[in-house]
Design a protein around this motif. Structure first.
Motif, PDB file in Angstrom:
ATOM      1  N   PRO A 178     -16.336 -18.628  55.219  1.00  0.00           N
ATOM      2  CA  PRO A 178     -15.390 -17.449  55.120  1.00  0.00           C
ATOM      3  C   PRO A 178     -14.022 -17.992  55.319  1.00  0.00           C
ATOM      4  O   PRO A 178     -13.430 -18.922  55.954  1.00  0.00           O
ATOM      5  CB  PRO A 178     -15.631 -16.667  56.513  1.00  0.00           C
ATOM      6  N   ALA A 179     -13.017 -17.322  54.560  1.00  0.00           N
ATOM      7  CA  ALA A 179     -11.516 -17.753  54.634  1.00  0.00           C
ATOM      8  C   ALA A 179     -10.653 -16.358  54.831  1.00  0.00           C
ATOM      9  O   ALA A 179     -10.894 -15.141  54.263  1.00  0.00           O
ATOM     10  CB  ALA A 179     -10.936 -18.333  53.267  1.00  0.00           C
ATOM     11  N   ASP A 180      -9.696 -16.654  55.877  1.00  0.00           N
ATOM     12  CA  ASP A 180      -8.546 -15.598  56.059  1.00  0.00           C
ATOM     13  C   ASP A 180      -7.550 -15.655  55.375  1.00  0.00           C
ATOM     14  O   ASP A 180      -6.667 -16.695  55.875  1.00  0.00           O
ATOM     15  CB  ASP A 180      -8.668 -15.440  57.658  1.00  0.00           C
ATOM     16  N   ILE A 181      -7.057 -14.621  54.565  1.00  0.00           N
ATOM     17  CA  ILE A 181      -5.595 -14.995  53.648  1.00  0.00           C
ATOM     18  C   ILE A 181      -4.885 -13.611  54.403  1.00  0.00           C
ATOM     19  O   ILE A 181      -4.008 -13.227  53.641  1.00  0.00           O
ATOM     20  CB  ILE A 181      -5.836 -15.035  52.445  1.00  0.00           C
ATOM     21  N   GLY A 182      -5.384 -12.640  55.311  1.00  0.00           N
ATOM     22  CA  GLY A 182      -4.642 -11.700  55.679  1.00  0.00           C
ATOM     23  C   GLY A 182      -5.354 -10.353  55.250  1.00  0.00           C
ATOM     24  O   GLY A 182      -4.771  -9.191  55.383  1.00  0.00           O
ATOM     25  N   GLN A 183      -6.502 -10.508  54.622  1.00  0.00           N
ATOM     26  CA  GLN A 183      -7.383  -9.322  54.244  1.00  0.00           C
ATOM     27  C   GLN A 183      -7.678  -8.323  55.510  1.00  0.00           C
ATOM     28  O   GLN A 183      -7.733  -8.778  56.536  1.00  0.00           O
ATOM     29  CB  GLN A 183      -8.497  -9.476  53.342  1.00  0.00           C
ATOM     30  N   THR A 184      -7.761  -7.143  55.141  1.00  0.00           N
ATOM     31  CA  THR A 184      -8.010  -6.097  56.297  1.00  0.00           C
ATOM     32  C   THR A 184      -9.391  -5.886  56.763  1.00  0.00           C
ATOM     33  O   THR A 184      -9.804  -5.505  57.657  1.00  0.00           O
ATOM     34  CB  THR A 184      -7.645  -4.702  55.701  1.00  0.00           C
ATOM     35  N   GLY A 185     -10.411  -6.669  55.772  1.00  0.00           N
ATOM     36  CA  GLY A 185     -11.887  -6.165  56.004  1.00  0.00           C
ATOM     37  C   GLY A 185     -12.343  -4.958  55.308  1.00  0.00           C
ATOM     38  O   GLY A 185     -13.776  -4.926  55.240  1.00  0.00           O
ATOM     39  N   ASP A 186     -11.411  -4.224  54.928  1.00  0.00           N
ATOM     40  CA  ASP A 186     -11.978  -3.075  54.006  1.00  0.00           C
ATOM     41  C   ASP A 186     -12.278  -3.529  52.614  1.00  0.00           C
ATOM     42  O   ASP A 186     -12.277  -2.645  51.736  1.00  0.00           O
ATOM     43  CB  ASP A 186     -11.043  -1.885  54.356  1.00  0.00           C
ATOM     44  N   GLU A 187     -11.832  -4.705  52.159  1.00  0.00           N
ATOM     45  CA  GLU A 187     -11.767  -4.839  50.522  1.00  0.00           C
ATOM     46  C   GLU A 187     -13.170  -4.904  50.238  1.00  0.00           C
ATOM     47  O   GLU A 187     -14.151  -5.500  50.845  1.00  0.00           O
ATOM     48  CB  GLU A 187     -11.093  -6.345  50.429  1.00  0.00           C
TER      49      GLU A 187
END
Length: 126
Positions: free
Chosen positions: A94-103
């Motif tokens: 998993p990578a975090d690029i600033g997504q909200t988690g609702d995508e």
């Protein structure tokens, strides 16, 4: 007349590692090996078909910024959750690029940290 994307070029430190990963992800094969260690992977029918090939270009320079281009993939024979499990088992993380988690997509990174997204829709295989 228009152009068509025929190849994508990805600079990487370990072309063999990324070739194994992306060949499994995309059901591609190694099409060509260069003396410098670079590889071309693509569909079994080779260069020029409906899908672009990927050149894994050996480059030992340090990565100084996040790439401005990433690959999106869609499962062809299973739902998104099952495909996510398969990609994680292959070495994606998993990578975090600033997504909200609702995508409706998952942001992942390949074994060298190149980001890509697993989209929700299932596509017919070519």
């Amino acid at each position: 007349m228009a152009c068509r994307i025929s190849e994508l070029v990805l600079s990487c430190r370990d072309p063999e590692l990324l070739a194994r990963f992306w060949c499994e992800v995309l059901d591609f094969v190694v099409l060509d090996r260069e003396e410098d260690g670079s590889l071309e992977i693509g569909p079994r029918d080779g260069f020029g078909g409906p899908q672009p090939t990927i050149i894994l270009s050996r480059n030992d320079d340090p990565v100084v910024a996040r790439s401005r281009l990433h690959i999106d993939v869609n499962a062809t024979d299973r739902d998104q959750d099952a495909e996510l499990e398969r990609l994680l088992a292959l070495g994606a993380r998993p990578a975090d690029i600033g997504q909200t988690g609702d995508e409706p997509w998952h942001v992942l990174a390949d074994p060298e940290g190149n980001e890509f997204c697993l989209l929700r829709a299932r596509l017919d295989p070519l």
